[in-house]
Design a protein around this motif. Structure first.
Motif, short mmCIF file in Angstrom:
data_model
loop_
_atom_site.label_atom_id
_atom_site.label_comp_id
_atom_site.label_asym_id
_atom_site.label_seq_id
_atom_site.Cartn_x
_atom_site.Cartn_y
_atom_site.Cartn_z
N MET A 124 0.82 -1.22 0.00
CA MET A 124 0.00 0.00 0.00
C MET A 124 0.85 1.26 0.00
O MET A 124 0.32 2.35 -0.11
CB MET A 124 -0.92 0.01 1.22
N GLU A 125 2.15 1.11 0.13
CA GLU A 125 3.00 2.30 0.16
C GLU A 125 2.95 2.99 -1.19
O GLU A 125 3.05 2.35 -2.23
CB GLU A 125 4.45 1.92 0.46
N SER A 126 2.79 4.29 -1.18
CA SER A 126 2.78 5.03 -2.44
C SER A 126 4.21 5.43 -2.77
O SER A 126 5.04 5.59 -1.89
CB SER A 126 1.90 6.27 -2.31
N PRO A 127 4.49 5.58 -4.05
CA PRO A 127 5.85 5.98 -4.41
C PRO A 127 6.14 7.38 -3.89
O PRO A 127 5.23 8.18 -3.69
CB PRO A 127 5.83 5.96 -5.95
N ALA A 128 7.41 7.64 -3.67
CA ALA A 128 7.82 8.96 -3.18
C ALA A 128 7.49 10.02 -4.22
O ALA A 128 7.66 9.79 -5.41
CB ALA A 128 9.32 8.96 -2.90
N PRO A 129 6.99 11.17 -3.78
CA PRO A 129 6.67 12.22 -4.74
C PRO A 129 7.94 12.76 -5.38
O PRO A 129 9.01 12.75 -4.78
CB PRO A 129 5.98 13.29 -3.89
N ALA A 130 7.80 13.23 -6.60
CA ALA A 130 8.94 13.81 -7.31
C ALA A 130 9.30 15.14 -6.65
O ALA A 130 8.42 15.84 -6.14
CB ALA A 130 8.59 14.04 -8.77
N PRO A 131 10.58 15.49 -6.63
CA PRO A 131 10.96 16.77 -6.03
C PRO A 131 10.32 17.92 -6.80
O PRO A 131 10.08 17.81 -8.00
CB PRO A 131 12.48 16.81 -6.13
N ALA A 132 10.07 19.02 -6.10
CA ALA A 132 9.47 20.19 -6.74
C ALA A 132 10.41 20.70 -7.82
O ALA A 132 11.63 20.63 -7.69
CB ALA A 132 9.22 21.27 -5.70
N ARG A 133 9.82 21.21 -8.87
CA ARG A 133 10.61 21.72 -9.99
C ARG A 133 11.49 22.87 -9.48
O ARG A 133 11.03 23.74 -8.76
CB ARG A 133 9.68 22.22 -11.08
N GLY A 134 12.73 22.79 -9.81
CA GLY A 134 13.66 23.83 -9.42
C GLY A 134 14.24 23.63 -8.02
O GLY A 134 14.98 24.46 -7.54
N SER A 135 13.90 22.52 -7.37
CA SER A 135 14.44 22.27 -6.03
C SER A 135 15.93 22.05 -6.13
O SER A 135 16.41 21.33 -6.99
CB SER A 135 13.77 21.02 -5.44
N ILE A 136 16.67 22.68 -5.22
CA ILE A 136 18.11 22.51 -5.25
C ILE A 136 18.60 21.54 -4.19
O ILE A 136 19.77 21.23 -4.13
CB ILE A 136 18.84 23.87 -5.10
#
Length: 156
Positions: A124-136
């Motif tokens: 049931m674990e969801s995949p990790a969200p993608a980093p925000a655009r432009g995140s450093i």
């Protein structure tokens, strides 16, 4: 002061730790024994990758064998199948799909109905969200920085 830091650190680790699977005692309070309808027991339950099945029985009275569909229907384990025999056998469900278990003691599967088939669903674990655009800052480093930030605030 030090106990506050330890408490906050443990709380943060616990908050981000992966959730452990559910533990199911096969047959509930009856355990793994003769003449229990294990299909009725499993009905309505959802099993996921990471869950544990616990087979409880008096040591030496029964065993647990993981078999395939044919072995389940015929109450026969394939050659080389290793029996679980502790009386408190824990089986971690590692992959999705059908899973079949029988008791290998003579007559217990065929006439004593000691057999269980379940369907294991993906985790049931969801995949990790993608980093925000432009995140450093990569996500693991952001978490580490957050932990140290909280510790630094507590120390001040």
């Amino acid at each position: 002061m030090a106990s506050s830091i330890i408490f906050v650190t443990l709380a943060l680790v616990a908050a981000f730790a992966p959730v452990m699977g559910t533990e199911f005692t096969v047959g509930d309070d009856k355990g793994w024994t003769l003449n229990v309808d294990y299909q009725a027991w499993a009905e309505g339950k959802q099993f996921y990758v990471g869950d544990n099945l616990v087979f409880k029985y008096p040591e030496g009275a029964h065993n647990v064998l993981k078999v395939n569909g044919t072995g389940f229907q015929q109450c026969v384990a394939p050659a080389g199948t290793v029996a679980l025999t502790t009386g408190n056998d824990v089986v971690t469900l590692l992959t999705p799909g059908k899973k079949w278990y029988i008791c290998g003691v003579a007559g217990h599967c065929a006439t004593g109905h000691m057999k269980l088939v379940i369907t294991v669903l993906p985790s049931m674990e969801s995949p990790a969200p993608a980093p925000a655009r432009g995140s450093i800052v990569p996500p693991p480093y952001a978490l580490i920085m957050a932990v140290f930030g909280v510790i630094a605030m507590v120390m001040v």
